[in-house]
Design a protein around this motif. Structure first.
Motif, short mmCIF file in Angstrom:
data_model
loop_
_atom_site.label_atom_id
_atom_site.label_comp_id
_atom_site.label_asym_id
_atom_site.label_seq_id
_atom_site.Cartn_x
_atom_site.Cartn_y
_atom_site.Cartn_z
N GLY A 112 67.54 41.49 -25.73
CA GLY A 112 68.70 41.48 -24.85
C GLY A 112 69.14 40.13 -24.36
N ALA A 113 68.80 39.06 -25.09
CA ALA A 113 69.23 37.73 -24.66
C ALA A 113 70.75 37.65 -24.56
CB ALA A 113 68.73 36.67 -25.64
N PRO A 114 71.28 37.17 -23.43
CA PRO A 114 72.74 37.03 -23.31
C PRO A 114 73.26 35.75 -23.96
CG PRO A 114 71.70 36.41 -21.25
CD PRO A 114 70.60 36.88 -22.16
N CYS A 115 72.42 34.74 -24.01
CA CYS A 115 72.78 33.47 -24.61
C CYS A 115 71.49 32.74 -24.95
CB CYS A 115 73.67 32.63 -23.69
SG CYS A 115 73.21 32.65 -21.96
N ALA A 123 75.55 26.56 -2.15
CA ALA A 123 76.60 25.99 -1.30
C ALA A 123 77.52 25.07 -2.07
CB ALA A 123 75.97 25.25 -0.13
N ALA A 124 77.03 24.49 -3.16
CA ALA A 124 77.86 23.58 -3.96
C ALA A 124 79.00 24.32 -4.66
CB ALA A 124 77.00 22.86 -4.99
N GLY A 125 78.84 25.64 -4.86
CA GLY A 125 79.93 26.42 -5.42
C GLY A 125 79.78 26.84 -6.86
N THR A 126 78.65 26.52 -7.50
CA THR A 126 78.47 26.96 -8.87
C THR A 126 78.45 28.49 -8.94
OG1 THR A 126 77.04 26.89 -10.83
CG2 THR A 126 75.94 26.84 -8.69
N PRO A 127 79.08 29.08 -9.93
CA PRO A 127 79.03 30.54 -10.06
C PRO A 127 77.70 31.03 -10.61
CG PRO A 127 80.26 29.61 -11.88
CD PRO A 127 79.96 28.47 -10.94
N CYS A 128 76.89 30.10 -11.13
CA CYS A 128 75.69 30.52 -11.85
C CYS A 128 74.53 29.55 -11.63
CB CYS A 128 76.01 30.63 -13.34
SG CYS A 128 74.74 31.48 -14.28
N PRO A 129 73.80 29.69 -10.51
CA PRO A 129 72.60 28.87 -10.33
C PRO A 129 71.50 29.31 -11.29
CG PRO A 129 72.82 30.43 -8.51
CD PRO A 129 74.04 30.58 -9.36
N VAL A 130 70.86 28.33 -11.92
CA VAL A 130 69.83 28.59 -12.92
C VAL A 130 68.57 27.83 -12.55
CG1 VAL A 130 69.17 28.13 -15.33
CG2 VAL A 130 71.40 29.12 -14.81
N SER A 131 67.42 28.46 -12.77
CA SER A 131 66.14 27.77 -12.66
C SER A 131 65.62 27.53 -14.07
CB SER A 131 65.14 28.61 -11.86
OG SER A 131 63.88 27.96 -11.79
N THR A 146 79.90 33.93 -18.43
CA THR A 146 80.24 35.35 -18.41
C THR A 146 79.11 36.20 -18.98
OG1 THR A 146 82.61 34.88 -18.59
CG2 THR A 146 81.88 37.07 -19.24
N ALA A 147 78.55 35.76 -20.09
CA ALA A 147 77.45 36.50 -20.71
C ALA A 147 76.21 36.52 -19.81
CB ALA A 147 77.11 35.89 -22.06
N LEU A 148 75.91 35.40 -19.19
CA LEU A 148 74.71 35.31 -18.35
C LEU A 148 74.86 36.17 -17.09
CD1 LEU A 148 71.95 33.96 -18.30
CD2 LEU A 148 72.99 32.00 -17.13
N LEU A 149 76.00 36.11 -16.46
CA LEU A 149 76.20 36.87 -15.22
C LEU A 149 76.23 38.38 -15.46
CD1 LEU A 149 78.88 34.73 -13.34
CD2 LEU A 149 76.41 34.77 -12.98
N ALA A 150 76.61 38.79 -16.66
CA ALA A 150 76.69 40.23 -16.97
C ALA A 150 75.39 40.78 -17.53
CB ALA A 150 77.82 40.47 -17.97
N ALA A 151 74.39 39.95 -17.75
CA ALA A 151 73.20 40.37 -18.47
C ALA A 151 72.25 41.19 -17.59
CB ALA A 151 72.45 39.16 -19.01
N LEU A 167 61.87 34.44 -9.09
CA LEU A 167 63.06 33.58 -9.04
C LEU A 167 64.34 34.41 -9.06
CD1 LEU A 167 61.73 30.85 -11.47
CD2 LEU A 167 62.32 30.47 -9.06
N LEU A 168 64.37 35.47 -9.84
CA LEU A 168 65.54 36.34 -9.85
C LEU A 168 65.71 37.03 -8.50
CD1 LEU A 168 65.30 37.95 -13.40
CD2 LEU A 168 66.87 36.16 -12.64
N ALA A 169 64.60 37.47 -7.92
CA ALA A 169 64.67 38.12 -6.61
C ALA A 169 65.15 37.16 -5.53
CB ALA A 169 63.31 38.70 -6.24
N ALA A 170 64.84 35.87 -5.68
CA ALA A 170 65.26 34.87 -4.70
C ALA A 170 66.76 34.62 -4.75
CB ALA A 170 64.51 33.55 -4.94
N GLY A 171 67.39 34.95 -5.89
CA GLY A 171 68.83 34.79 -5.98
C GLY A 171 69.34 34.00 -7.16
N TYR A 172 68.46 33.56 -8.05
CA TYR A 172 68.93 32.86 -9.24
C TYR A 172 69.64 33.84 -10.16
CZ TYR A 172 67.20 28.28 -8.18
OH TYR A 172 67.03 27.05 -7.58
N ARG A 173 70.75 33.41 -10.74
CA ARG A 173 71.54 34.27 -11.62
C ARG A 173 71.16 34.11 -13.08
NH1 ARG A 173 76.05 36.39 -9.34
NH2 ARG A 173 75.77 37.87 -11.07
N GLY A 174 70.32 33.14 -13.35
CA GLY A 174 69.84 32.94 -14.71
C GLY A 174 68.60 32.08 -14.71
N LEU A 175 67.80 32.23 -15.75
CA LEU A 175 66.58 31.44 -15.93
C LEU A 175 66.57 30.90 -17.35
CD1 LEU A 175 63.97 33.95 -14.44
CD2 LEU A 175 65.27 32.21 -13.19
N LEU A 176 66.20 29.64 -17.50
CA LEU A 176 66.04 29.06 -18.83
C LEU A 176 64.54 29.00 -19.13
CD1 LEU A 176 67.97 26.10 -20.39
CD2 LEU A 176 65.59 26.55 -20.92
#
Length: 231
Positions: free
Chosen positions: A47-50, A176-184, A7-12, A197-206
């Protein structure tokens, strides 16, 4: 999916999982005289979400580091270590983490399934790291997991530069696997690579080493930063 971490990552606005790590893969000190509390404060100001906390010994981590970070923040925490036993899930929760790293390439399919289900029952978000479609296919309940593409290789103890192309190639399958939060994860060496990577569609980066060495955390992209542009 009821996950404080997700939730925190997707809202960040700046969806970076900012990592606290004592050493890089070559043994170089990354804290450079700073205390974990100082690093956490800088991450929160950016502004780190997590946060991710490395407890694995390869990188100078300890359980005490996770406890210390927990004392200085209310942000959701990811425990990064080589978790192979169910007892470590209970331990992870007791240390104050909200999510736990599970490395698909190191775990037999049956063990991975046991640990994913065990994490969910323990109240932890499974943060499952993959490097191939074959590993992705073995992840149970992907809709309840964060699935992270590791751009580096465990086989060389993550000493290489990393292959960001791996994240780009695997993103359609991860979605396609269904994860709500793909991360690179891993090998993201600067703001421009992160923006791509964010522009490509990743919802979070570590991001770990590059952030710990960054002179300006606010130069890292937000979800609205076009690739090639700095803040």
């Amino acid at each position: 999916m009821n996950s404080p971490f997700v939730t925190a990552l997707l809202a960040a606005e700046r969806p970076l999982i900012m990592e606290v790590k004592r050493r890089d893969a070559h043994g170089t000190d990354l804290l450079a005289g700073r205390t974990p509390a100082e690093v956490v404060a800088a991450y929160e100001a950016a502004g780190a979400p997590c946060l991710s906390v490395v407890t694995g010994r390869w990188f100078g981590g300890t359980d005490a580091l996770l406890r210390e970070v927990r004392e200085h923040t209310v942000l959701p925490l990811l425990r990064k270590d080589f978790v192979t036993r169910r007892a470590q899930l209970t331990e992870t929760r007791e240390l104050g983490a909200s999510a736990v790293l599970l490395t698909a390439g190191l775990l037999p399919a049956r063990t991975l399934r046991t640990l994913v289900i065990g994490a969910l029952r323990t109240g932890l978000t499974p943060f499952v790291e993959i490097t191939s479609e074959e590993e992705l296919a073995r992840v149970p309940h992907p809709e309840e997991c964060v699935i992270a593409v590791n751009n580096k290789d465990i086989g060389d103890r993550e000493r290489g530069a990393g292959d960001l192309g791996r994240s780009l190639r695997l993103l359609p399958a991860v979605r396609a696997a269904g994860t709500p939060c793909p991360v690179s994860a891993g090998g993201i060496d600067g703001p421009e690579a992160a923006a791509r990577l964010l522009a490509a569609g990743y919802r979070g980066l570590l991001v770990a080493t590059a952030l710990l060495r960054s002179p300006d955390l606010n130069a890292w992209p937000t979800v609205n930063t076009p690739p090639g542009m700095h803040m």
